[in-house]
Enzyme design. Structure first.
Site, PDB file in Angstrom:
ATOM      1  N   GLU A   1       0.820  -1.205   0.000  1.00  0.00           N
ATOM      2  CA  GLU A   1       0.000   0.000   0.000  1.00  0.00           C
ATOM      3  C   GLU A   1       0.857   1.260   0.000  1.00  0.00           C
ATOM      4  O   GLU A   1       1.480   1.594   1.017  1.00  0.00           O
ATOM      5  CB  GLU A   1      -0.924   0.018   1.218  1.00  0.00           C
ATOM      6  CG  GLU A   1      -1.861   1.214   1.217  1.00  0.00           C
ATOM      7  CD  GLU A   1      -2.834   1.221   2.371  1.00  0.00           C
ATOM      8  OE1 GLU A   1      -3.804   2.001   2.309  1.00  0.00           O
ATOM      9  OE2 GLU A   1      -2.628   0.457   3.328  1.00  0.00           O
TER      10      GLU A   1
ATOM     11  N   GLU B   1     -11.982   2.240   3.813  1.00  0.00           N
ATOM     12  CA  GLU B   1     -10.900   2.640   4.710  1.00  0.00           C
ATOM     13  C   GLU B   1     -11.001   4.128   5.035  1.00  0.00           C
ATOM     14  O   GLU B   1     -10.197   4.949   4.592  1.00  0.00           O
ATOM     15  CB  GLU B   1      -9.559   2.292   4.051  1.00  0.00           C
ATOM     16  CG  GLU B   1      -8.332   2.620   4.866  1.00  0.00           C
ATOM     17  CD  GLU B   1      -8.028   1.611   5.948  1.00  0.00           C
ATOM     18  OE1 GLU B   1      -8.913   0.815   6.303  1.00  0.00           O
ATOM     19  OE2 GLU B   1      -6.902   1.631   6.453  1.00  0.00           O
TER      20      GLU B   1
END
Length: 304
Positions: A184, A279
């Site tokens: 990520e 998220e």
């Protein structure tokens, strides 16, 4: 009355009156649930605490009732085995999937894979081995990895080579189990080594493993590079997981500048069948904020 309690009481009442068999009760339960979304959005713990209470298992049941088909839980590795097993059972009972969790000590400011140091590599690989056991327990496939900070005393290409070599070792642990670490790139601080989707694409090509792919978080990428749809296309063959959050603010869709209906439509048209992790936080508190969250995703998901 809470939505889940209403469903439960309706089923129990029908059973007590002899009006439905167990199978019919299950069907009635499902008929009261909201329809599934077009994409597989995954909430996390706390998003529906005002409707479902503080217990994560109760929240999972509520999420299923609202049409969600997955969850994600960054802190899964820090939970007890009994907690992990209860969460896994709730997912199975509701026909839901487990999204990402973060590899514990997989990379941070104090443990940077860019430095090429054996002690950092050892910590990372230990986290990978422990993640395999957790993944088996909760039926997960994807684990988030962040390589940590820059090691600015080294040339950038040397740092990149160090990260690739470390991730190759991690992939060797995950690959026999069919598990995937998803890298990520983040916007939290400029000290982080991994910040851009093309950079992450290059690293995945260097690792060259089905167990090392991209987690494309559109919130972070909107901050760092923008041009979301084009960069998704550029890096598509290495993307295994999507996360979202509007910018600025990192809240639900329609609180910032990203046209998520277009982004979601693009993912759907490209045939994306994976999870879209929610998220982000909520722009409003209480039950009203949670309902606003659901309706924001209903609106963004209305692209057909």
């Amino acid at each position: 009355m809470k939505r889940r309690s209403f469903v439960k009481n309706t089923v129990l009442g029908a059973s007590g009156l002899g009006m439905a068999s167990g199978l019919q009760a299950t069907t009635r339960n499902r008929s009261l649930a909201d329809k599934p979304f077009n994409l597989n959005y995954a909430p996390h713990q706390g998003m529906f605490k005002n409707h479902a209470g503080n217990d994560f298992v109760d929240q999972i049941h509520y999420m299923a009732d609202r049409g969600f088909k997955s969850i994600e839980d960054n802190g899964m590795m820090k939970r007890s085995v009994s907690e992990q097993e209860k969460i896994s059972k709730a997912l199975v009972d509701n026909g839901m999937d487990m999204g990402v969790f973060v590899v514990d000590k997989g990379g941070n400011g104090a443990n940077t894979l860019a430095a090429g140091k054996q002690e950092h590599l050892d910590i990372f690989l230990d986290g990978c081995r422990r993640a395999v056991e957790v993944a088996k327990r909760v039926n997960a496939k994807w684990m988030t990895v962040v390589p940590g900070n820059f090691e600015r005393r080294l040339p950038l290409d040397i740092q990149t080579a160090n990260v690739i070599e470390a991730l190759k070792r991690g992939a060797e642990i995950f690959e026999p189990h069919g598990l995937v670490m998803v890298l990520e790139p983040l916007s939290d601080t400029p000290d982080l080594f991994l910040r851009y989707s093309p950079q992450t694409y290059l690293i995945c090509k260097g690792v060259d493993s089905p167990s090392c792919k991209i987690l494309y978080d559109a919130y972070h990428m909107q901050k760092n590079e923008g041009n979301l749809i084009k960069n998704i296309d550029y890096t598509w063959d290495e993307i295994a997981y999507i996360q979202v959050g509007d910018n600025p603010g990192r809240k639900e869709p329609y609180t910032g500048e990203v046209n998520y209906q277009n982004v979601f439509k693009h993912l759907y048209e490209k045939g994306y069948k994976g999870i879209v992790g929610m998220e982000h936080g909520l722009s409003e508190g209480g039950k009203a904020g949670e309902e606003k969250l659901v309706q924001a995703y209903r609106k963004a998901d209305d692209f057909l």
